[in-house]
Enzyme design. Sequence first.
Site, PDB file in Angstrom:
ATOM      1  N   HIS A 143      43.321 -32.223   5.619  1.00  0.00           N
ATOM      2  CA  HIS A 143      43.793 -31.835   6.763  1.00  0.00           C
ATOM      3  C   HIS A 143      44.311 -33.081   7.339  1.00  0.00           C
ATOM      4  O   HIS A 143      43.499 -34.164   7.449  1.00  0.00           O
ATOM      5  CB  HIS A 143      42.733 -31.301   7.652  1.00  0.00           C
ATOM      6  CG  HIS A 143      42.444 -29.972   7.203  1.00  0.00           C
ATOM      7  ND1 HIS A 143      42.969 -29.103   6.263  1.00  0.00           N
ATOM      8  CD2 HIS A 143      41.602 -28.789   7.811  1.00  0.00           C
ATOM      9  CE1 HIS A 143      42.510 -28.045   6.217  1.00  0.00           C
ATOM     10  NE2 HIS A 143      41.492 -27.644   6.810  1.00  0.00           N
ATOM     11  N   LYS A 580      40.737 -22.704  19.171  1.00  0.00           N
ATOM     12  CA  LYS A 580      42.165 -22.612  19.608  1.00  0.00           C
ATOM     13  C   LYS A 580      42.424 -21.414  20.183  1.00  0.00           C
ATOM     14  O   LYS A 580      43.179 -21.163  21.114  1.00  0.00           O
ATOM     15  CB  LYS A 580      43.152 -22.798  18.326  1.00  0.00           C
ATOM     16  CG  LYS A 580      44.675 -22.884  18.843  1.00  0.00           C
ATOM     17  CD  LYS A 580      45.525 -23.031  17.690  1.00  0.00           C
ATOM     18  CE  LYS A 580      47.018 -22.961  18.126  1.00  0.00           C
ATOM     19  NZ  LYS A 580      47.659 -21.627  18.080  1.00  0.00           N
TER      20      LYS A 580
END
Length: 934
Positions: A143, A580
């Site tokens: 990532h 999120k």
Amino acid sequence: MSDLNGHLDPDSPDSPDAALRADIRRIGTLLGQTLARQEGPPLLDLVEEVRALVRADAPAAAARLAALDVTTGTKLARAFSTYFHLANITEQVHRARDLRRRRARNGGWLDQAAKLIAEKGVPADEIAAAARRLAVRPVFTAHPTEAARRSILSKLRQVADALDAEAAAAVLYDATDTTNSTRRFAELIDLLWQTDELRLDRPDPTDEARNAVYYLKDLYAEAAPQVLDDLADTLRQLGVETAPTSRPLTFGSWIGGDRDGNPFVTPTVTRDVLMIQHEHGIQATEAAMDALIDQLSVSRRLRGVSLDLSASLAKDLDSLPEVAPRFRRTNAEEPYRLKVRCIRAKLGNTRKRLQQGTAHVPGRDYLGSHELIADLELIRASLARNSGQLTAVGTVASAIRTVSAFGLQLATLDVREHAEKHHEVLAQMYARVGEVDEYPTLDRGARTKLLADELTGRRPLASADTPLNDSARKTFDVFHTIREAQDRFGPEVVESYIISMTLGVDDVLAAAVLAREAGLIDLHSGKARVGIVPLLETPAELDAGGDLLDQMLSLPAYREIVRARGDLQEVMLGYSDSNKEAGITTSQWSIHKAQRALRDVAARHGVRLRLFHGRGGTVGRGGGPTHEAILAQPYGTLDGAIKVTEQGEVISDKYTLPALARENLELTVAAVLQATLLHTTSSVDAARLTRFDETMDTASAAAFRAYRSLVEDPDLAAYFWAATPTELLGALNIGSRPAKRPNADAGLGGLRAIPWVFGWTQTRQIVPGWFGVGSGLAAVREAGHGDVLKEMYGGWQFFRTFVSNVEMMLAKTDLSIARRYVETLVPEQLHPIFTKIEEEYARTVEQILAITDGDGLLSGNPQLARTLGVRDTYLEPLHHLQVALLRQYRDLNDAQRQVPTAPGGRRGPSDSTALERALLTTVNGIAAGMRNTG
């Protein structure tokens, strides 16, 4: 730059941090000299002017920076960015020294855990059983959250080594002459200045794999063996002997296996990455064998040798003409050395076999690490029976532990794919056999029955050449790649197949059916060469996680797969996406409740549960102190086994320095051992826990409403893209994975969690780390339960850890800096979004301080508060410069901007690329100063 003190209060020369402050001042002085030497005195003068102006008159500093030309602005940004890199590595060096001193005085993390276990009087048989179940696995991901290039990181490591060498000379030899070390520091800083901190092109997955190998080989050489030896010693003190072949600590990787949303991870890339890992894993093992050859000089003329070892050695010498006559002659009476030389020859043959793609020949090369470990075990057993007990339990056992931990692959690869990709393949397969024409329209119940029946059947649903479209073919070929990799490299090379966005049992069965088609699963022979792992990412998935697992384990066909895997079921929990979607409060609470439900379901079905925590580097993506996070898990969820993702700047922060690598590995292993043995029942009584749960439910519901009111605001997308430099993340070239999900629009729904956190962090708003918490806690107080919050903070590890992490994020937030971005870059009609953020920030600070009884944020950790305060002095110029450059960048015609989207892509020279370079330099500097990218 001689005044860059970096860390602490200048008025406390006798403080414990005086040595650190002195080193940072000295490094800062040398950096100033580099600036003057390389670019001329005016740049150094500008740095000092801006630094002083920021403290005295921030608006004037902003105006001064806005007036700079791009070339000068880039150099200024590089100066501050380089300072932060140097300050960071110096802090890491001193942190490592402090930890070593603490270890010498009080013992390490394992010693502390052992003391608690002994005080509780845990029986030796329970400790032994827990030790057998211990399976800690940090999993390296690609990532993209590490902004610094490895070229920069390697030079910073050299700075650290030089600092330590100088300090060691001062202690050991009372050396006071620092001329040579100062010259070396100056040379390294010059090289840092002359090294481009920006990548020319985007890395591909094989580049990312080489980066991970860089850390894994270091861990192999030093930190991991130390931790494994310490663990064995700790357990021995508790009355438990463990086999060196046990695997309490292993390593994992997603690099080259994580296909979800990354079109560049193909079956070919997966094979290439595994080859890279093995090339370096064999090198690391050869180095370990060379060390054994040096040590094992035992002569047959002085001590006996077991018959097993003698027979094995004779067979090896017959099968391995590669062992040179010179060694056969000089080591003729040193059987252990000669046996290890045979092992080394087999390693060389293994390398050749893998490169040439030929078949494994038992006795001449290795398939996986099983045969290698068996050879080493012969050596250990012979030494133990022939007056070599100390060497058997010392050097040789340590080597076996390390080889067992890393294998020849260094890290076990996980493979991940989106759930819908498997259904796409099956729809085409079923259409081809003419049985189910409308597979995509089946509801989940019908698909579950169809797939469960398919799994128990004997017919092949497809052949290797079944016609599939390109997308489906790539998905299906991955399963064949896994089987081929296991056949070529060994069974431990891939163990888990992870399904993103698992919404139902049919998603799990779909992957299982494709694994069966590839020969990885066969219920009739009790074979399951991979485990199927659902990934629960959203609050809805987390809330339904217990029911999902119950349905999975209630299906006889799937239960057979789990039985074939040793009655072990792995479930992955996604922190980033749940945060999120729902905000930090609801995300953390949903994950906590999901763990309880999964624990209870697994216990009912007689299955061991291994939780895989997909934690990001930042608190907004599930990060935070690892030791506290592990101990904050619900009781009984840790039964020895755990996987945790490590990514981006977290990897470099934890593992760049061997001493810090040792501490971070040890604290994780110690926390898991402690939780496994001591956290088997609730530390909070049932009545209090019910009250705490109800309070968290209230807080979560209100926090969720507040958070959703922000993210559902129709103006938020426009505000986010205007207020943050997120459009530049792709140009940073820090990862192969696209920042947005496939087919995503220009809004925020398809934006991945990393760029979401990146944008808020760069502008110091850090919304993912705290937004909604204040509203949630205020709702609890309004309901008359403020006293319960205090009780939770004092007596519930989960809540205390949650509050601590939020307080840290609040302290890193600086809305006065954020206001500069908003006023300069955001259209006025969008400013109410910022007002909403300011109001929630004030509310959250007020609520957190009411719980902690602090005079201010981090009042309980004044050293950290000072550190962040001093860093802000040097961050502020970078923020002002970034704002000014963003304004210029966006004023250019959009057509002039070129942003590559694929690995290897580069931009041609233009006005926009010069501006972009300046901007990216500020991004790197802010990331270094904040110690976070995303």
